[in-house]
Design an enzyme around this catalytic site. Structure first.
Site, PDB file in Angstrom:
ATOM      1  N   LYS A 243       0.830  -1.198   0.000  1.00  0.00           N
ATOM      2  CA  LYS A 243       0.000   0.000   0.000  1.00  0.00           C
ATOM      3  C   LYS A 243       0.873   1.259   0.000  1.00  0.00           C
ATOM      4  O   LYS A 243       2.002   1.241   0.501  1.00  0.00           O
ATOM      5  CB  LYS A 243      -0.864   0.042   1.270  1.00  0.00           C
ATOM      6  CG  LYS A 243      -1.917  -1.016   1.413  1.00  0.00           C
ATOM      7  CD  LYS A 243      -2.614  -0.860   2.753  1.00  0.00           C
ATOM      8  CE  LYS A 243      -3.669  -1.922   2.984  1.00  0.00           C
ATOM      9  NZ  LYS A 243      -4.861  -1.721   2.145  1.00  0.00           N
ATOM     10  N   ARG A 317     -10.464 -11.285   2.590  1.00  0.00           N
ATOM     11  CA  ARG A 317     -11.398 -12.312   2.118  1.00  0.00           C
ATOM     12  C   ARG A 317     -10.769 -13.713   2.201  1.00  0.00           C
ATOM     13  O   ARG A 317     -11.478 -14.705   2.302  1.00  0.00           O
ATOM     14  CB  ARG A 317     -11.855 -11.981   0.699  1.00  0.00           C
ATOM     15  CG  ARG A 317     -10.763 -12.026  -0.348  1.00  0.00           C
ATOM     16  CD  ARG A 317     -11.121 -11.219  -1.578  1.00  0.00           C
ATOM     17  NE  ARG A 317     -11.124  -9.787  -1.283  1.00  0.00           N
ATOM     18  CZ  ARG A 317     -11.399  -8.833  -2.173  1.00  0.00           C
ATOM     19  NH1 ARG A 317     -11.722  -9.167  -3.413  1.00  0.00           N
ATOM     20  NH2 ARG A 317     -11.375  -7.561  -1.835  1.00  0.00           N
TER      21      ARG A 317
END
Length: 466
Positions: A243, A317
């Site tokens: 990120k 997820r």
């Protein structure tokens, strides 16, 4: 209190007619509308009490009382004590809202207690009835659990390892009737096939390795079993797909879903709700290391579904998939709900205060939305559009964990749906990335972690148990 009608509460202070007339004139002069959360202050130099605060409750519903409580707590922050007077006929649900607002807005996270807030004591003057006592007990249980979730989420990630989080759950559950905790460590996860949780945590140092926490509440006679699954990424660098700094600085909040499901289960136990609840918190640190998972890797989830990794920053997820598959195969619940700070797309679509809700069940989605509204949290139901499902088909595996077509929150929900098995019609997913954090003091929220989801889930569990 409503504009123009202070005397019912103020006479509890034994004020004389002249004092009451002064209050009436003050409220008229400041044009106090009584709208929820508005506060006007009447100074009274050299008299007792030295200040009177008049708080609006709007239409008198629970939400208005919650807003009034929060506004009073902020207005009296510089005081050492606050005495709150309410009309004698105040309903129990109003008392619950008031207490929640007072307690939630008084929260402040600190790593030590060297500088405590001046406001140390709040007294609410109201009739002592069983209904009022029950309402206060409900508020206390929910707020205690919400503040724990805030503490867990606010904690800096240099301290908040998966093992640390697991220890906090064990500590919070100790001695509570009906509660048990199991903490699964890396060796167990490897032996049982929790390969996605392990893959996400592979880049972290050994002492920061992954865990799976299972907190179970099993009251006698419970007829329904609810499983709550919460994403528990204790810090998210994005892994190999790292990120930018702007996207990483608040990633200590990426375990907000895990904190919420743990909190809701603790609240259910404190309230002795007659429903079985199991909270699963898959915990990992998504670090960048020598053994980090890579784009193109294929992992086999618990239960056998294979997933091709196209983006290592779509890790939440993955850990949820393992935990959800385990819940379906081993725990066999009646309903499963997962919470996750999952996608930035949720915030783009719905802003800072509203979580995205996905479910195939109209009744389940409706019940959760009603619980959110009653508790003071906000959700919006989103479509599970089947036209996008084929985008998850993989070349090397059953599914891929990311795509480049947009619709990020929807595709994440469709990914998780793959792990619902026989519970597809009894499953709901909350994407609550933005609501998990508040950039400022706002109503009952304080700057930092909000504990989003504890109140919604607990209120829903109350109705489920009814």
């Amino acid at each position: 209190m409503p504009s123009g009608s202070p005397s019912d509460a103020l006479d509890l202070l034994k004020l004389g007619p002249a004092d009451l007339a002064e209050c009436e004139a003050f409220l008229e002069d400041v044009e106090h509308s009584g709208s929820a959360g508005t506060v006007h202050t009447l100074p009274r130099p050299a008299r007792r009490p030295s200040r009177l605060l008049f708080a609006g409750i709007g239409d008198g519903e629970e939400a208005g009382w919650r807003a009034a409580g929060a506004a009073l707590a902020r207005s009296a922050r510089s005081e050492t004590s606050l005495r709150v007077l309410v009309p004698r006929d105040t309903a129990p649900e109003a008392v619950r809202g008031l207490a929640e607002g007072l307690w939630l807005a008084s929260y402040r996270f600190r790593l030590n207690d060297a500088e405590p807030d001046p406001l140390r004591r709040v007294t609410v003057v109201l009739p002592a009835t069983e209904e009022i006592e029950a309402a206060l007990d409900q508020a206390r249980a929910v707020v205690t659990a919400t503040l724990l979730a805030r503490d867990l989420t606010n904690m800096p990630s240099d301290r908040k390892t998966p093992a640390w989080f697991a220890r906090q759950v064990v500590k919070a559950a100790a001695g509570v009737p009906g509660l048990t905790v199991e903490v699964r460590e890396p060796a167990y996860l490897a032996a049982q096939g929790f390969n996605a949780i392990l893959a996400v945590g592979r880049g972290a140092a050994q002492e920061r390795g992954p865990r799976l926490v299972e907190l179970s509440y099993r009251p006698r006679g419970a007829k329904r079993h609810i499983v709550l699954v919460g994403k528990g990424i204790t810090f998210d660098t994005g892994g190999v797909c790292i990120k930018p700094v702007s996207g990483m600085k608040l990633m200590r909040k990426d375990m907000g879903g895990a904190a919420a499901v743990i909190g809701a289960t603790l609240a259910a136990a404190a309230m002795r709700l007659p429903v079985r609840v199991t909270a699963l918190a898959p915990l990992a640190e998504n670090a960048l290391g020598d053994d980090s998972m890579r784009p193109g890797d294929v992992i086999t989830h618990y239960g056998g579904i294979t997933s091709e990794i196209l983006n290592t920053d779509a890790e939440g997820r993955l850990v949820l998939g393992d935990a959800m598959a385990y819940a379906v195969r081993r725990l066999r619940p009646d309903v499963m709900v997962d919470l996750a700070t999952l996608t930035g797309a949720q915030g783009v679509a719905l802003g800072k205060r509203t979580a995205a809700l996905y479910s195939h069940s109209d009744s389940l989605a409706g019940a959760l939305a009603e619980a959110a509204a009653a508790s003071g949290e906000s959700v919006w139901r989103m479509p599970l559009n089947e036209d996008y499902a084929a985008e998850l088909d993989g070349d090397l595996a059953d599914i891929v964990n990311s795509t480049d077509i947009g619709a990020g929150s929807l595709l994440a929900a469709l990914y998780l749906r793959e792990f619902t098995g026989t519970l597809r019609e009894n499953w709901a997913h909350f994407d609550m990335s933005s609501p998990a954090w508040s950039d400022s003091n706002d109503g009952e929220l304080t700057k930092g972690a909000t504990g989003w989801g504890v109140r919604t889930l607990t209120r829903w569990l109350e109705t489920t148990a009814a």
